[in-house]
Each structure stands twice: as structure tokens, then as C-alpha cells.
Design a protein around this motif. Structure first.
Motif, PDB file in Angstrom:
ATOM      1  N   LYS A  58       5.759  -0.225  -0.085  1.00 31.27           N
ATOM      2  CA  LYS A  58       5.102   0.804   0.741  1.00 31.27           C
ATOM      3  C   LYS A  58       5.024   0.451   2.225  1.00 31.27           C
ATOM      4  O   LYS A  58       4.937   1.332   3.058  1.00 31.27           O
ATOM      5  CB  LYS A  58       3.693   1.083   0.204  1.00 31.27           C
ATOM      6  CG  LYS A  58       2.735  -0.091   0.337  1.00 31.27           C
ATOM      7  CD  LYS A  58       1.414   0.167  -0.389  1.00 31.27           C
ATOM      8  CE  LYS A  58       0.502  -1.037  -0.212  1.00 31.27           C
ATOM      9  NZ  LYS A  58      -0.644  -1.023  -1.131  1.00 31.27           N
ATOM     10  N   SER A 109      -0.275  -9.647  -4.618  1.00 28.18           N
ATOM     11  CA  SER A 109       0.203 -10.884  -3.987  1.00 28.18           C
ATOM     12  C   SER A 109      -0.771 -12.043  -4.141  1.00 28.18           C
ATOM     13  O   SER A 109      -0.385 -13.177  -4.373  1.00 28.18           O
ATOM     14  CB  SER A 109       0.456 -10.656  -2.497  1.00 28.18           C
ATOM     15  OG  SER A 109       1.465  -9.693  -2.333  1.00 28.18           O
ATOM     16  N   ARG A 146       2.198  -6.215  -9.453  1.00 30.43           N
ATOM     17  CA  ARG A 146       2.557  -5.360  -8.315  1.00 30.43           C
ATOM     18  C   ARG A 146       2.408  -6.157  -7.025  1.00 30.43           C
ATOM     19  O   ARG A 146       1.335  -6.274  -6.482  1.00 30.43           O
ATOM     20  CB  ARG A 146       1.634  -4.133  -8.278  1.00 30.43           C
ATOM     21  CG  ARG A 146       1.520  -3.399  -9.622  1.00 30.43           C
ATOM     22  CD  ARG A 146       0.535  -2.229  -9.516  1.00 30.43           C
ATOM     23  NE  ARG A 146      -0.727  -2.625  -8.925  1.00 30.43           N
ATOM     24  CZ  ARG A 146      -1.794  -3.028  -9.615  1.00 30.43           C
ATOM     25  NH1 ARG A 146      -1.782  -3.065 -10.920  1.00 30.43           N
ATOM     26  NH2 ARG A 146      -2.901  -3.380  -8.982  1.00 30.43           N
ATOM     27  N   GLY A 181       3.247  -6.871  -3.091  1.00 28.59           N
ATOM     28  CA  GLY A 181       3.706  -6.245  -1.849  1.00 28.59           C
ATOM     29  C   GLY A 181       3.942  -7.259  -0.760  1.00 28.59           C
ATOM     30  O   GLY A 181       5.050  -7.760  -0.557  1.00 28.59           O
ATOM     31  N   SER A 182       2.851  -7.613  -0.043  1.00 25.19           N
ATOM     32  CA  SER A 182       2.983  -8.475   1.128  1.00 25.19           C
ATOM     33  C   SER A 182       3.656  -9.810   0.812  1.00 25.19           C
ATOM     34  O   SER A 182       4.315 -10.383   1.675  1.00 25.19           O
ATOM     35  CB  SER A 182       1.611  -8.701   1.764  1.00 25.19           C
ATOM     36  OG  SER A 182       0.679  -9.092   0.781  1.00 25.19           O
TER      37      SER A 182
HETATM   38  C1  LIG Z   1      -0.518  -2.150  -1.903  1.00 29.06           C
HETATM   39  C2  LIG Z   1      -0.755  -2.272  -3.357  1.00 29.06           C
HETATM   40  C3  LIG Z   1      -0.323  -3.416  -4.054  1.00 29.06           C
HETATM   41  C4  LIG Z   1       0.310  -4.611  -3.365  1.00 29.06           C
HETATM   42  O1  LIG Z   1      -0.633  -5.303  -2.621  1.00 29.06           O
HETATM   43  P1  LIG Z   1      -0.258  -6.707  -1.872  1.00 29.06           P
HETATM   44  O2  LIG Z   1      -1.569  -7.329  -1.621  1.00 29.06           O
HETATM   45  O3  LIG Z   1       0.468  -6.331  -0.644  1.00 29.06           O
HETATM   46  O4  LIG Z   1       0.563  -7.483  -2.832  1.00 29.06           O
HETATM   47  C5  LIG Z   1      -0.514  -3.441  -5.415  1.00 29.06           C
HETATM   48  N1  LIG Z   1      -1.097  -2.412  -6.082  1.00 29.06           N
HETATM   49  C6  LIG Z   1      -1.534  -1.312  -5.450  1.00 29.06           C
HETATM   50  C7  LIG Z   1      -2.160  -0.218  -6.233  1.00 29.06           C
HETATM   51  C8  LIG Z   1      -1.379  -1.207  -4.069  1.00 29.06           C
HETATM   52  O5  LIG Z   1      -1.824  -0.111  -3.437  1.00 29.06           O
END
Ligand SMILES: *Cc1c(COP(=O)(O)O)cnc(C)c1O
Length: 239
Positions: free
Chosen positions: A38, A205, A220, A222-223
């Protein structure tokens, strides 16, 4: 972003997943690493796919559709929608995704059921921590909520999903994730055809290792893919 940074980050995450699996006697093939893309653009998302990642998650419908179009040659990608989905947007996106991670009310389920052209794999989001700001059904109302989904032919409850509070301690994270695992097993034991509930979408993360140690099958992250500082990805704690 720099290809090398991305490569290094992915290697780090995959090594951490491997370690935590070994330590907890989990089969690494049961862990699905989702890249939450995202925060990055189309090109960077493509780099992730070029590195062999097959699960991508977005929390905005427009962005998911745009990226799916950009990556349309890559038919093997599994698309996950992890955000709050407004009912009026369901028809535009629901047949474009492989998994929906945030089912938490009957009206939304009814709209998904109406618009879906096939069975949609859904995670029911549970607010385990009880934080007011969080989406999700409460643990107490989960069983009743799952029952209420039985009428929807196009909804398959593949598992449960949760998000831990940002400031949770490792101890609290263990408790939240093991609570979700217990709730999952209770539903799974009912052997409902529409709710096999075998999967657990938990861990980001900061806490994916703890989540795996407590039974996560989808993490899940992301960062952790995209941060290019020396900050440690994940924790060293996975008891
Ligand atoms: C943004 C998001 C993530 C990832 O978060 P990070 O801390 O960047 O790994 C996981 N799950 C959901 C629902 C998110 O909105």
C-alpha cells in the motif's frame, strides 16, 4: 527503490520466518508471506513480484485495481484486500480479489454475497484486544456472527484475522495471537461447510515472528519490505 535493498529485506524476512518455524516446529510451507504494498508505487510493487513474492495486499480499492492492471501479465499473483471496504464499493472490487481480510458485519457480507460471481475467501476480522479504534467483531460475538453468515452462498470463511495494538508488549502480542488461534480452533471444530476456518491472518512487520509462533498462516508485512534503514525487521523474540 533500490533493488538491492529490497532483495536484502526479503531475504531477512524469509530467514526470520524460517528460523521461527524451526524453533516452533512449524512447516514453512504453511506460512504465506503477504507483501502489503500500500505504501509503494506500481514499479516498486513489480520489483517485489520479480523477487518471487506472490501474495500482494492493498487497503484501497482504487490502488488495488490500478496495480492489478499494471501487473496484468502476472496472472499468478494472489490479491488480498486488507482494508475497510465500503459497501458501495463492493461491486467494483470483490470479483478482482482472491482474499478479503476484513469481514466484520452482516450488511457487508450480504452485499458481498449479492455482488460476488464466485465464492469469496473471507477472513473474519476479530478485535481481540478490545481497542475501541479497531475494526472487527468482538470475541464474545464471534460465534453468533459466524452463524449469521451461513445464509450467504458466496462467502467462505477461510479463517480469522486480527491486528494487534501498535504499542503492545511481546507478552501481550503472544496473548492476542494465541487468543485468536483458540477462537479459530473453536470455529474449525464445528466443521461448517461454509466456514472451514483453517487459516490465521495475523502478524505485521513488527510482530510477524510472534504471530507465526502462535499459529499464523498468513502474515501481512509492509514496511519490513521497504524500509531502507538499518532498523531490524521483526523482533528477535519468538518463544
Ligand atoms: C498496513 C497494514 C499492514 C502492514 O503493516 P506494516 O507495519 O507496514 O508491516 C498489515 N495489515 C494491515 C491490515 C495493514 O493495514
Amino acid at each position: 527503490m533500490l533493488e538491492q535493498t529490497l532483495k536484502t529485506n526479503i531475504q531477512k524476512i524469509e530467514t526470520n520466518i524460517q528460523k521461527v518455524c524451526e524453533k516452533n516446529s512449524r512447516d514453512i510451507n504453511d506460512i504465506n508471506l503477504i507483501c502489503v504494498s500500500k505504501s509503494v508505487d506500481d514499479e516498486t510493487t513489480k520489483q517485489v513480484v520479480d523477487q518471487g513474492i506472490i501474495h500482494l495486499a492493498e487497503n484501497r480499492m482504487e490502488k488495488l485495481l490500478e496495480k492489478k492492471e499494471f501487473l496484468k501479465e502476472e496472472a499468478h499473483i494472489k490479491w488480498h484486500f486488507i482494508g475497510n471496504l465500503q459497501r458501495r464499493k463492493v461491486k467494483t472490487v470483490i470479483n478482482e480479489i482472491d482474499y478479503f481480510h476484513a469481514l466484520d458485519n452482516v450488511k457487508l457480507a450480504a452485499e458481498i454475497d449479492k455482488r460476488a460471481e464466485k465464492q469469496i475467501k473471507c477472513f473474519v476480522q476479530v478485535n481481540v484486544s478490545g481497542e475501541e479504534s479497531k475494526q472487527g467483531v468482538s470475541p464474545d460475538s464471534l460465534s453468533e456472527f459466524i452463524d449469521s453468515l451461513s445464509v450467504f452462498e458466496n462467502i467462505a470463511v477461510v479463517g480469522l484475522m486480527t491486528m494487534a495494538p501498535y504499542e503492545a508488549s511481546n507478552e501481550e502480542l503472544h496473548r492476542i495471537f494465541s487468543d485468536l488461534n483458540r477462537l479459530k480452533k473453536a470455529i474449525e471444530d464445528k466443521k461448517l461447510a461454509y466456514a472451514p476456518c483453517k487459516e490465521l491472518s495475523m502478524g505485521m512487520s513488527r510482530d510477524y515472528e510472534i504471530a507465526i509462533s502462535e499459529g499464523a498462516t498468513f502474515v501481512r508485512v509492509g514496511s519490513g519490505f521497504f524500509d531502507d534503514d538499518e532498523k531490524e525487521v521483526g523482533t528477535d523474540e519468538f518463544i
